[in-house]
Design a protein around this motif. Sequence first.
Motif: not given
Length: 281
Positions: A169-170, A173, A194, A196-200, A237
Amino acid sequence: MKAMLLALLLVPLAAQAAEPPAKELFGGQAVPSAGVPRVFGSYAKGCLAGAASLPANGDGYQAMRLSRNRMWGHPDLVALIERLAVAARQDGWPGLLVGDMSQPRGGPMRTGHASHQIGLDVDLWLTPMPDRDLSAGERETLGAVSMLEPGTRRVDPAVFGSPQVAVIRRAALEPEVARIFVHPGIKQALCQAAGTERDWLRKVRPWWGHDAHFHVRLACPAGQADCQPQEPPPPGDGCGEELEWWLGDEPWARPALPAPPPPPLRLADLPASCAPLVESR
């Protein structure tokens, strides 16, 4: 007259047959070319001028397989690895083990990769870095651990967990990162973890292999008009029908008659700016 014309037509074919594959020309380069960093071509058909080298040891990382001489890349890639190694420690990751980047002048490799040709790709192991300096021998012989349960397409929770999720994830981003390739089973685990924050997740794409490392690919650097970008990932996603296909049997089915391997790339297959890189010192 006909015999003369035929002879003239055969000259280019004979010259092409005598020319070694591009992987031999670029694989034989021990040092980068001089000058400013320039990217030519695409990830799987290109080269790199003015490459920078990743030091074998740095804050939060150690480079592996040093004998391959593949610790080269565009300066943006070197900076990304060094930055990610430090930032990932904030997530509890003990350090990066860095696999292949590119050759000193990019280009096709003698073994292993179809891409990694323009200094914008790196393989980062999903095995955590030990809390000691690895010896030269260990860097050549230690293997990256598969994150999958043996004989399955599922991650093994004994080796893959929140630290691996956090470091992928890092990386995703980072604004310069265009794509990250992982095994479909790892993508499935990321989708499940993931929240709720799933854009990555859009950047993280399933691909064959990649069960022991994640492959980070940077976008073309600004101002590099000769760099050919990849199409952006599709919206979403990537955790729906596409992933279901990857986790099914179809992508892994072996054809009854496997297709013959494609012929190796020749220098003429690469951008014209690549030829001087293997002809210069």
